[in-house]
Design a protein around this motif. Structure first.
Motif, PDB file in Angstrom:
ATOM      1  N   CYS A  22       0.892  -1.305   0.129  1.00 35.72           N
ATOM      2  CA  CYS A  22       0.118   0.078  -0.200  1.00 35.72           C
ATOM      3  C   CYS A  22       0.661   1.112  -0.174  1.00 35.72           C
ATOM      4  N   ALA A  23       0.859   2.044  -1.010  1.00 41.34           N
ATOM      5  CA  ALA A  23       1.864   2.802  -1.099  1.00 41.34           C
ATOM      6  C   ALA A  23       0.950   4.308  -1.062  1.00 41.34           C
ATOM      7  N   ALA A  24       1.604   5.177  -0.145  1.00 42.40           N
ATOM      8  CA  ALA A  24       0.876   6.479   0.048  1.00 42.40           C
ATOM      9  C   ALA A  24       1.551   7.596  -0.566  1.00 42.40           C
ATOM     10  N   SER A  25       0.796   8.459  -1.086  1.00 38.41           N
ATOM     11  CA  SER A  25       1.062   9.746  -1.439  1.00 38.41           C
ATOM     12  C   SER A  25       0.325  11.049  -1.055  1.00 38.41           C
ATOM     13  N   GLY A  26       0.817  12.154  -1.349  1.00 36.53           N
ATOM     14  CA  GLY A  26       0.132  13.333  -0.949  1.00 36.53           C
ATOM     15  C   GLY A  26       0.879  13.860   0.391  1.00 36.53           C
ATOM     16  N   ARG A  27       0.026  14.260   1.388  1.00 41.21           N
ATOM     17  CA  ARG A  27       0.684  14.806   2.463  1.00 41.21           C
ATOM     18  C   ARG A  27       0.771  13.687   3.515  1.00 41.21           C
ATOM     19  N   THR A  28       1.936  13.264   3.551  1.00 45.19           N
ATOM     20  CA  THR A  28       2.191  12.065   4.192  1.00 45.19           C
ATOM     21  C   THR A  28       3.337  12.204   5.483  1.00 45.19           C
ATOM     22  N   GLY A  29       3.304  13.686   5.751  1.00 45.48           N
ATOM     23  CA  GLY A  29       4.221  13.984   7.026  1.00 45.48           C
ATOM     24  C   GLY A  29       3.679  13.527   8.345  1.00 45.48           C
ATOM     25  N   GLY A  30       2.522  13.203   8.438  1.00 46.52           N
ATOM     26  CA  GLY A  30       1.947  12.801   9.671  1.00 46.52           C
ATOM     27  C   GLY A  30       2.291  11.548  10.366  1.00 46.52           C
ATOM     28  N   SER A  31       1.673  11.299  11.675  1.00 42.28           N
ATOM     29  CA  SER A  31       2.068  10.033  12.259  1.00 42.28           C
ATOM     30  C   SER A  31       0.883   9.194  11.908  1.00 42.28           C
ATOM     31  N   TYR A  32       0.996   8.251  10.985  1.00 40.96           N
ATOM     32  CA  TYR A  32      -0.418   7.705  10.565  1.00 40.96           C
ATOM     33  C   TYR A  32      -0.257   6.340  10.789  1.00 40.96           C
ATOM     34  N   ASN A  74       8.455   3.478   6.400  1.00 37.47           N
ATOM     35  CA  ASN A  74       8.130   4.997   6.334  1.00 37.47           C
ATOM     36  C   ASN A  74       8.941   5.725   5.335  1.00 37.47           C
ATOM     37  N   ALA A  75      10.114   5.361   5.156  1.00 41.34           N
ATOM     38  CA  ALA A  75      11.088   6.001   4.123  1.00 41.34           C
ATOM     39  C   ALA A  75      10.418   5.880   2.710  1.00 41.34           C
ATOM     40  N   LYS A  76       9.631   4.722   2.432  1.00 37.04           N
ATOM     41  CA  LYS A  76       9.121   4.484   1.304  1.00 37.04           C
ATOM     42  C   LYS A  76       7.559   4.710   1.136  1.00 37.04           C
ATOM     43  N   ASN A  77       6.996   5.406   2.326  1.00 34.65           N
ATOM     44  CA  ASN A  77       5.501   5.617   2.590  1.00 34.65           C
ATOM     45  C   ASN A  77       4.736   4.286   2.045  1.00 34.65           C
ATOM     46  N   THR A  78       5.213   3.410   2.684  1.00 30.26           N
ATOM     47  CA  THR A  78       4.507   1.959   1.978  1.00 30.26           C
ATOM     48  C   THR A  78       4.496   0.976   3.286  1.00 30.26           C
ATOM     49  N   VAL A  93     -11.302  -8.766  -1.578  1.00 30.06           N
ATOM     50  CA  VAL A  93     -10.882  -7.473  -1.899  1.00 30.06           C
ATOM     51  C   VAL A  93     -10.064  -6.961  -0.519  1.00 30.06           C
ATOM     52  N   TYR A  94      -8.960  -6.505  -0.831  1.00 31.74           N
ATOM     53  CA  TYR A  94      -8.161  -6.155   0.426  1.00 31.74           C
ATOM     54  C   TYR A  94      -7.783  -4.623   0.189  1.00 31.74           C
ATOM     55  N   TYR A  95      -8.162  -3.760   1.411  1.00 33.03           N
ATOM     56  CA  TYR A  95      -7.968  -2.482   1.362  1.00 33.03           C
ATOM     57  C   TYR A  95      -6.992  -2.145   2.350  1.00 33.03           C
ATOM     58  N   CYS A  96      -6.130  -1.048   2.129  1.00 35.55           N
ATOM     59  CA  CYS A  96      -5.469  -0.507   3.174  1.00 35.55           C
ATOM     60  C   CYS A  96      -6.130   0.978   3.385  1.00 35.55           C
ATOM     61  N   ALA A  97      -6.063   1.314   4.628  1.00 30.73           N
ATOM     62  CA  ALA A  97      -6.419   2.692   5.326  1.00 30.73           C
ATOM     63  C   ALA A  97      -5.397   3.233   6.156  1.00 30.73           C
ATOM     64  N   ALA A  98      -5.434   4.417   6.360  1.00 37.94           N
ATOM     65  CA  ALA A  98      -4.728   5.272   7.101  1.00 37.94           C
ATOM     66  C   ALA A  98      -5.464   6.056   8.337  1.00 37.94           C
ATOM     67  N   ASP A  99      -4.965   6.087   9.396  1.00 39.72           N
ATOM     68  CA  ASP A  99      -5.567   6.975  10.540  1.00 39.72           C
ATOM     69  C   ASP A  99      -4.695   7.921  11.019  1.00 39.72           C
ATOM     70  N   ARG A 100      -5.052   9.007  10.819  1.00 36.69           N
ATOM     71  CA  ARG A 100      -4.310  10.331  11.180  1.00 36.69           C
ATOM     72  C   ARG A 100      -4.258  10.599  12.720  1.00 36.69           C
ATOM     73  N   GLY A 101      -4.977   9.858  13.513  1.00 39.13           N
ATOM     74  CA  GLY A 101      -4.970   9.946  14.756  1.00 39.13           C
ATOM     75  C   GLY A 101      -3.627   9.378  15.494  1.00 39.13           C
ATOM     76  N   GLY A 102      -3.005   9.703  16.593  1.00 41.24           N
ATOM     77  CA  GLY A 102      -2.069   9.209  17.269  1.00 41.24           C
ATOM     78  C   GLY A 102      -2.003   7.918  17.909  1.00 41.24           C
ATOM     79  N   GLY A 103      -3.333   7.534  18.364  1.00 41.03           N
ATOM     80  CA  GLY A 103      -3.794   6.146  19.254  1.00 41.03           C
ATOM     81  C   GLY A 103      -3.266   5.015  18.536  1.00 41.03           C
ATOM     82  N   PHE A 104      -3.384   4.015  19.535  1.00 35.98           N
ATOM     83  CA  PHE A 104      -3.231   2.543  18.696  1.00 35.98           C
ATOM     84  C   PHE A 104      -3.783   1.571  19.798  1.00 35.98           C
TER      85      PHE A 104
END
Length: 122
Positions: A22-32, A74-78, A93-104
């Motif tokens: 799962c490759a991420a692009s755009g504003r990827t500087g956060g802790s996802y 994280n260096a590859k945003n993947t 069908v497999y989906y990836c997803a990103a959470d912009r929050g900091g919890g786990f």
């Protein structure tokens, strides 16, 4: 805004392996936090695995525990999902997803990919 693109799906025989990416692009500087989900025909979307922003923590559904491994570079945003000992029940069908929050573990996902098909033949 973050865009996610899954790849690596395909057709495999039972007992085989696949690695999804799962490759991420755009504003990827956060802790996802990142997660993998899947949806089989006629079924609801279900959780598969999650990983925190650093990769130090992970969580798996009971159905895939011991067979699947989630990781990230994280260096590859993947983020990756290594799937071993695949079973026909893993077909979805497999989906990836990103959470912009900091919890786990992540409780809410803000961005989703379009999915990649995984088919496991018996």
């Amino acid at each position: 805004q973050v865009q996610l693109v899954e790849s690596g799906g395909g057709l495999v025989q039972a007992g085989g392996s696949l690695r999804l990416s799962c490759a991420a692009s755009g504003r990827t500087g956060g802790s996802y936090g990142m997660g993998w989900f899947r949806q089989a025909p006629g079924k609801e979307r279900e959780f598969v695995a999650a990983i925190n922003w650093s990769g130090a923590r992970s969580l798996y559904a009971d159905s895939v525990k011991g067979r699947f491994t989630i990781s990230r570079d994280n260096a590859k945003n993947t983020v990756y999902l290594q799937m071993n000992s695949l079973e026909p029940e893993d077909t979805a069908v497999y989906y990836c997803a990103a959470d912009r929050g900091g919890g786990f573990p992540p409780l809410q996902y803000d961005y989703w990919g379009q999915g990649t098909q995984v088919t496991v033949s018996s």
